[in-house]
Write an enzyme that holds these catalytic residues in place. Structure first.
Site, mmCIF file in Angstrom:
data_model
loop_
_atom_site.group_PDB
_atom_site.id
_atom_site.type_symbol
_atom_site.label_atom_id
_atom_site.label_comp_id
_atom_site.label_asym_id
_atom_site.label_seq_id
_atom_site.Cartn_x
_atom_site.Cartn_y
_atom_site.Cartn_z
ATOM 1 C CB CYS A 46 6.350 -1.775 4.413
ATOM 2 S SG CYS A 46 4.907 -0.618 5.186
ATOM 3 C CG LEU A 97 7.002 -19.929 4.463
ATOM 4 C CD1 LEU A 97 7.148 -21.201 5.173
ATOM 5 C CD2 LEU A 97 8.392 -19.476 3.841
ATOM 6 C CG HIS A 98 1.450 -17.898 0.817
ATOM 7 N ND1 HIS A 98 0.640 -18.986 0.881
ATOM 8 C CD2 HIS A 98 1.304 -17.170 1.979
ATOM 9 C CE1 HIS A 98 0.309 -19.160 1.975
ATOM 10 N NE2 HIS A 98 0.388 -18.024 2.876
ATOM 11 C CG ASP A 143 -2.481 15.471 5.363
ATOM 12 O OD1 ASP A 143 -2.039 14.227 5.454
ATOM 13 O OD2 ASP A 143 -2.294 16.151 4.416
ATOM 14 C CE LYS A 183 8.173 3.573 3.350
ATOM 15 N NZ LYS A 183 8.945 3.684 4.765
ATOM 16 C CG LEU A 196 -1.119 -0.723 11.272
ATOM 17 C CD1 LEU A 196 -1.814 0.815 11.033
ATOM 18 C CD2 LEU A 196 -1.756 -1.424 12.355
ATOM 19 C CD GLU A 229 2.859 0.816 10.218
ATOM 20 O OE1 GLU A 229 2.527 0.017 10.252
ATOM 21 O OE2 GLU A 229 3.894 1.107 9.070
#
Length: 448
Positions: free
Chosen positions: A263, A253-254, A30, A266, A153, A151
């Site tokens: 995620c 489906l809640h 990083d 965007k 996740l 991914e």
């Protein structure tokens, strides 16, 4: 196998730690030296259940390290994952690929021997082609293959998702990458996790298509909830009734206040922009994105209606601020729009979240923060559940009725049954359920 993970944010850190737990030697890189110092000291910059222990165990075993030296990490690696951020670009909503392309240039100059460069960041179709072009332009003699490995996740369940995935998608246009990435994921063969090889562009689109479909499913049940309220039906029973059809399934489906996080907002927007650029507009996804934005502010109007049509100079207490439980992520959280709308209407807002308070304070400095549910509820004119943390599932309504100025509960996650709440003298408002005081689920209980 030696692996370099470029980017030590959510995806890079979880992926790197899990790959190290498989037995690979992983260096997470990083540019932020403070983050690297913190990680080396065992301080995890994000909240993800089990991640601190996973990182500590693999650091102790010598399989996981952290560095700011990209060149050294890449030079030793057989596989280099690009796991940097791809936020929505200001102005046009396209995915900002500057971090991906910047990392690619640095990787190109550092590669030694045959290297598989893998985009794990969520990127639009064709990004792998540009990464390959950059690598070749920066280092014409380099020996490499570029692959896509998106991914899947879920925040709050990322470690389980990585180790027990529904599928592993690998996109490649150079067959030399196939045995290398098969070896990376070989430990998952025992779990019979399907390894799906496709071409690179298909792999890139699979990620966006998956998130677009799930976002659409959430928005569908939210709109059904609005209809249920108008006709006197119960959205939870509707969701169960259609979810038992295995062509549909019960997940996502809640009904609630809309989707948020790092995620879905965007990625749906980036998918819309990609489709428009290629003259293949995705009308369903466009509508999904628009409806979700509108829904968040509509939840504030629901709170205002529950308070008699006005919240001016009234105190509204919020339980939960993060976009979902078991994370500290406040990005695009419904609470942001709800708080703004309540303040616009003149409300005094107090809030509590088990993990999201630090991030929330930076994003919403104008509201009051409390130390727990009963602290923020004291003398409040309404209590609103925004995020369904376990800590909010067994509230003492007798105590709440005693300390609140007005016993009003707006349950935006349908945690409670009406009868259990109104029995303590509360006005109870939920999502997609009839306003009559009947115990939800009674028909199910009778049938069982």
């Amino acid at each position: 196998m030696k692996i370099a993970m470029i980017g030590s944010g959510y995806v890079g850190l979880v992926s790197g730690a899990c790959l190290a737990d498989f037995g690979h030697d992983v260096i997470c890189v990083d540019k932020d030296p403070e983050k690297i110092v913190a990680l080396r000291a065992g301080r995890i910059p994000i909240y993800e259940p089990g991640l601190d222990e996973l990182v500590a165990n693999n650091m102790r075993a010598g399989r996981l390290a952290f560095s700011t030296d990209l060149a050294a990490a890449v030079a030793e690696a057989s596989v280099v994952f690009i796991a940097v951020g791809t936020p929505a670009r200001r102005g046009d909503g396209h995915a900002d690929l500057s971090y991906v392309y910047g990392a690619s240039r640095e990787i190109a100059r550092a590669m030694r021997g045959f290297t598989v460069v893998v985009t794990k960041s969520t990127v639009p179709v064709g990004t792998g082609d540009e990464v390959e072009r950059i690598l070749r332009a920066e280092n014409p003699t380099a020996d490499f293959a570029v692959a896509s490995n998106p991914e899947f996740l879920r925040e709050g369940a990322a470690i389980a998702d990585f180790k027990r995935p529904d599928r592993i998608v690998v996109g490649l246009d150079d067959e030399r990458a196939r045995p290398v990435l098969s070896e990376v994921y070989r430990p998952l063969y025992l779990n019979a996790a399907p390894l799906l090889f496709t071409d690179r562009r298909t792999s890139e689109l699979i990620k966006y298509a998956a998130n677009g479909f799930l976002a659409m499913k959430i928005t569908f049940i939210n709109e059904m909830a609005d209809l249920c309220e108008k006709v006197g039906a119960d959205v939870q029973q509707v969701a169960r009734g259609i979810g038992l059809d295995n062509r549909i399934g019960s997940k996502f489906l809640h009904a609630g206040p809309g989707f948020g996080g790092s995620c879905f907002p965007k990625d749906t927007l980036a998918l819309i922009k990609t489709a428009q650029d290629h003259e293949a507009p995705l009308r369903l996804i466009e509508t999904t994105h628009a409806v979700n934005d509108q829904r968040k502010r509509a939840m504030a109007r629901k709170v205002i209606a529950a308070c008699g049509g006005s919240v001016r100079d009234k105190t509204v207490a919020l339980l939960g601020l993060t976009f979902k439980p078991n994370t500290d992520d406040m990005r695009e959280a419904p609470s942001l729009a709800i708080v703004q709308a309540l303040q616009d209407a003149g409300a005094i807002v107090r809030a509590y979240d088990p993990q999201g308070m630090a991030a929330a304070r930076e994003m919403m400095p104008s509201i009051e923060y409390g130390s727990g549910p009963y602290d923020v509820a004291r003398d409040a004119d309404a209590l609103v559940i925004i995020t369904e943390w376990d800590a909010f599932r067994a509230l003492d309504f007798q105590e709440l009725a005693r300390i609140m100025r007005a016993p009003i509960l707006v349950d935006l996650r349908n945690i409670y049954r009406r009868a259990d709440v109104v029995g303590h003298g509360f006005t109870y408002v939920s999502i997609g359920r009839s306003s009559v005081s009947l115990e939800e689920g009674s028909l199910v209980q009778a049938a069982e």
